[in-house]
Design an enzyme around this catalytic site. Structure first.
Site, PDB file in Angstrom:
ATOM      1  CB  THR A   5      -0.941   0.050   1.224  1.00  0.00           C
ATOM      2  OG1 THR A   5      -0.138   0.088   2.408  1.00  0.00           O
ATOM      3  CG2 THR A   5      -1.896  -1.112   1.272  1.00  0.00           C
TER       4      THR A   5
ATOM      5  CG  ASP B  31       3.277  -4.332   4.031  1.00  0.00           C
ATOM      6  OD1 ASP B  31       3.681  -4.773   5.119  1.00  0.00           O
ATOM      7  OD2 ASP B  31       3.784  -3.355   3.450  1.00  0.00           O
TER       8      ASP B  31
ATOM      9  CE1 TYR C  73       5.462   2.406   3.558  1.00  0.00           C
ATOM     10  CE2 TYR C  73       3.708   0.788   3.417  1.00  0.00           C
ATOM     11  CZ  TYR C  73       5.051   1.103   3.480  1.00  0.00           C
ATOM     12  OH  TYR C  73       5.984   0.095   3.460  1.00  0.00           O
TER      13      TYR C  73
ATOM     14  CE1 TYR D 223      11.951  -2.511   0.169  1.00  0.00           C
ATOM     15  CE2 TYR D 223      11.784  -3.497   2.345  1.00  0.00           C
ATOM     16  CZ  TYR D 223      12.431  -2.647   1.455  1.00  0.00           C
ATOM     17  OH  TYR D 223      13.532  -1.934   1.856  1.00  0.00           O
TER      18      TYR D 223
HETATM   19  N1  LIG Z   1       9.349  -2.374   4.646  1.00  0.00           N
HETATM   20  C1  LIG Z   1       9.787  -1.455   3.800  1.00  0.00           C
HETATM   21  O1  LIG Z   1      10.728  -0.717   4.092  1.00  0.00           O
HETATM   22  C2  LIG Z   1       9.118  -1.331   2.467  1.00  0.00           C
HETATM   23  C3  LIG Z   1       9.725  -0.574   1.449  1.00  0.00           C
HETATM   24  C4  LIG Z   1       9.071  -0.507   0.220  1.00  0.00           C
HETATM   25  C5  LIG Z   1       7.870  -1.160   0.013  1.00  0.00           C
HETATM   26  N2  LIG Z   1       7.281  -1.865   1.035  1.00  0.00           N
HETATM   27  C6  LIG Z   1       5.979  -2.551   0.862  1.00  0.00           C
HETATM   28  O2  LIG Z   1       6.059  -3.377  -0.285  1.00  0.00           O
HETATM   29  C7  LIG Z   1       5.040  -3.021  -1.210  1.00  0.00           C
HETATM   30  C8  LIG Z   1       5.485  -3.270  -2.623  1.00  0.00           C
HETATM   31  O3  LIG Z   1       6.582  -2.447  -2.984  1.00  0.00           O
HETATM   32  P1  LIG Z   1       6.412  -1.173  -3.955  1.00  0.00           P
HETATM   33  O4  LIG Z   1       5.020  -0.683  -3.895  1.00  0.00           O
HETATM   34  O5  LIG Z   1       7.492  -0.210  -3.624  1.00  0.00           O
HETATM   35  O6  LIG Z   1       6.765  -1.734  -5.385  1.00  0.00           O
HETATM   36  P2  LIG Z   1       6.197  -2.916  -6.328  1.00  0.00           P
HETATM   37  O7  LIG Z   1       5.082  -3.635  -5.702  1.00  0.00           O
HETATM   38  O8  LIG Z   1       7.393  -3.694  -6.780  1.00  0.00           O
HETATM   39  O9  LIG Z   1       5.674  -2.084  -7.599  1.00  0.00           O
HETATM   40  C9  LIG Z   1       4.521  -1.282  -7.559  1.00  0.00           C
HETATM   41  C10 LIG Z   1       4.353  -0.633  -8.940  1.00  0.00           C
HETATM   42  O10 LIG Z   1       4.220  -1.669  -9.920  1.00  0.00           O
HETATM   43  C11 LIG Z   1       2.989  -1.487 -10.647  1.00  0.00           C
HETATM   44  N3  LIG Z   1       2.421  -2.839 -10.884  1.00  0.00           N
HETATM   45  C12 LIG Z   1       1.766  -3.617  -9.976  1.00  0.00           C
HETATM   46  N4  LIG Z   1       1.406  -4.791 -10.548  1.00  0.00           N
HETATM   47  C13 LIG Z   1       1.835  -4.752 -11.830  1.00  0.00           C
HETATM   48  C14 LIG Z   1       1.751  -5.645 -12.923  1.00  0.00           C
HETATM   49  N5  LIG Z   1       1.148  -6.840 -12.804  1.00  0.00           N
HETATM   50  N6  LIG Z   1       2.304  -5.280 -14.106  1.00  0.00           N
HETATM   51  C15 LIG Z   1       2.928  -4.075 -14.247  1.00  0.00           C
HETATM   52  N7  LIG Z   1       3.038  -3.177 -13.249  1.00  0.00           N
HETATM   53  C16 LIG Z   1       2.489  -3.511 -12.044  1.00  0.00           C
HETATM   54  C17 LIG Z   1       2.098  -0.641  -9.778  1.00  0.00           C
HETATM   55  O11 LIG Z   1       1.222   0.110 -10.613  1.00  0.00           O
HETATM   56  P3  LIG Z   1      -0.304   0.502 -10.234  1.00  0.00           P
HETATM   57  O12 LIG Z   1      -0.313   0.841  -8.770  1.00  0.00           O
HETATM   58  O13 LIG Z   1      -0.577   1.651 -11.134  1.00  0.00           O
HETATM   59  O14 LIG Z   1      -1.199  -0.679 -10.536  1.00  0.00           O
HETATM   60  C18 LIG Z   1       3.125   0.235  -9.065  1.00  0.00           C
HETATM   61  O15 LIG Z   1       3.484   1.347  -9.886  1.00  0.00           O
HETATM   62  C19 LIG Z   1       4.775  -1.542  -0.871  1.00  0.00           C
HETATM   63  O16 LIG Z   1       3.577  -1.070  -1.441  1.00  0.00           O
HETATM   64  C20 LIG Z   1       4.807  -1.590   0.626  1.00  0.00           C
HETATM   65  O17 LIG Z   1       3.604  -2.111   1.149  1.00  0.00           O
HETATM   66  C21 LIG Z   1       7.910  -1.981   2.245  1.00  0.00           C
END
Ligand SMILES: NC(=O)c1ccc[n+]([C@@H]2O[C@H](COP(=O)([O-])OP(=O)(O)OC[C@H]3O[C@@H](n4cnc5c(N)ncnc54)[C@H](OP(=O)(O)O)[C@@H]3O)[C@@H](O)[C@H]2O)c1
Length: 273
Positions: A18, A47, A52, A186
């Protein structure tokens, strides 16, 4: 949807991230609808974090799970600067309020900060005894941090892991496996960036009749103790992600990917975003 055991609880290996939600009021309805669709498709682990949207994402999650809290496994995180004996319960109360729930299923320390780990763990344990959280875990913890932690009750470690960032395979992933601690990956699709345009991924995805994002997720999910939390708002993305664990990669696929995305040969510092 395949599940794995997180402490005592089976959870889906594909959840929903999220980050970047709750930042823009005009996007809220879309974000809520996205999370609801994801839940319908079996991605019932959500998550989030107090960080956020400075609480905005937790509010979005709260609205998405209203009336269906019992279907969801809720993960949230406390800021390191709130991870003191007094700060943890206060931060948790604020998160619970925004999430519109009485209990968080898994509460993580977002990354290691200035407070002694023993103090944070004590606060987590108190919250657990009070029924405010069901389990606790960590995020962005490398092997040395896990050794310092030395707490069997730690239920998971959430770290950066995708094809472009494989450093944890050298030591952190085995260390988590040895502790029977699931690893929550992540940025599993590299934040939807350059990774998805890599020619080798495109070629293999085409051969399997999937998208590059699905292939990137399936590559992570071939490992039993790894779960993924892709963030998606676009409906097509949500549907595609939910199907990613159906793809089985062959030895020659893995070999082709290894040629471009090399496995680590020595210790690398844990990457973070
Ligand atoms: N613990 C930590 O320090 C930490 C750090 C970073 C992230 N996180 C968690 O991990 C989650 C995931 O990481 P993230 O959001 O940074 O990156 P991610 O999930 O690797 O990528 C998200 C991006 O990919 C796009 N996307 C999603 N599914 C897709 C698909 N099937 N095909 C093409 N593009 C796609 C989304 O677009 P749309 O939204 O436009 O669909 C968004 O722009 C976060 O949201 C957060 O909850 C935790």
């Amino acid at each position: 949807m395949r599940t794995l055991k997180l402490a005592d609880q089976p959870v889906p290996v594909i959840g929903q991230g999220t980050w970047r939600m709750g930042e823009d009021r005009q996007q809220r309805d879309q974000e809520i609808a996205a999370l609801r669709t994801g839940i319908d498709l079996g991605m019932t682990l959500i998550d989030t974090a107090e960080m956020y949207g400075e609480g905005g994402a937790e509010e979005v999650v709260g609205q998405a799970i209203a009336g269906r809290r019992d279907q969801v496994f809720l993960v949230s995180k406390v800021y390191p600067h709130n991870a003191s004996r007094a700060g943890v319960p206060q931060a948790c109360e604020r998160s619970l309020k925004r999430l519109g729930t009485e209990v968080i299923d898994l509460y993580l320390l977002h990354w290691r900060g200035q407070y002694p780990l023993a103090e944070t763990i004590e606060a987590f344990e108190r919250l657990r005894e009070a029924g405010k959280i069901r389990r606790w875990g960590v995020s962005n913890f490398d092997v040395a941090d896990l050794n310092d932690l030395d707490a069997p009750a730690c239920a998971a470690n959430q770290v950066l892991y995708n094809l472009e960032s494989r450093g944890i395979e050298f030591d952190l992933l085995p260390a988590c496996q040895q502790r029977q601690m699931p690893l929550m990956a992540y940025c599993p699709i590299g934040q939807g960036g350059a990774l998805l345009a890599e020619p080798v991924l495109q070629r293999l995805a085409q051969q399997h009749g999937v998208t590059t994002a699905q292939l990137a997720l399936a590559w992570l999910l071939r490992q039993e103790s790894v779960m993924v939390i892709p963030k998606a708002v676009r409906p097509t993305h949500i549907h595609l992600n939910a199907q990613a664990c159906e793809l089985q990669l062959e030895a020659e696929d893995l070999h082709a990917l290894d040629q471009v995305f090399m496995a680590p040969r020595r210790k690398q510092r844990l990457e973070m975003v």
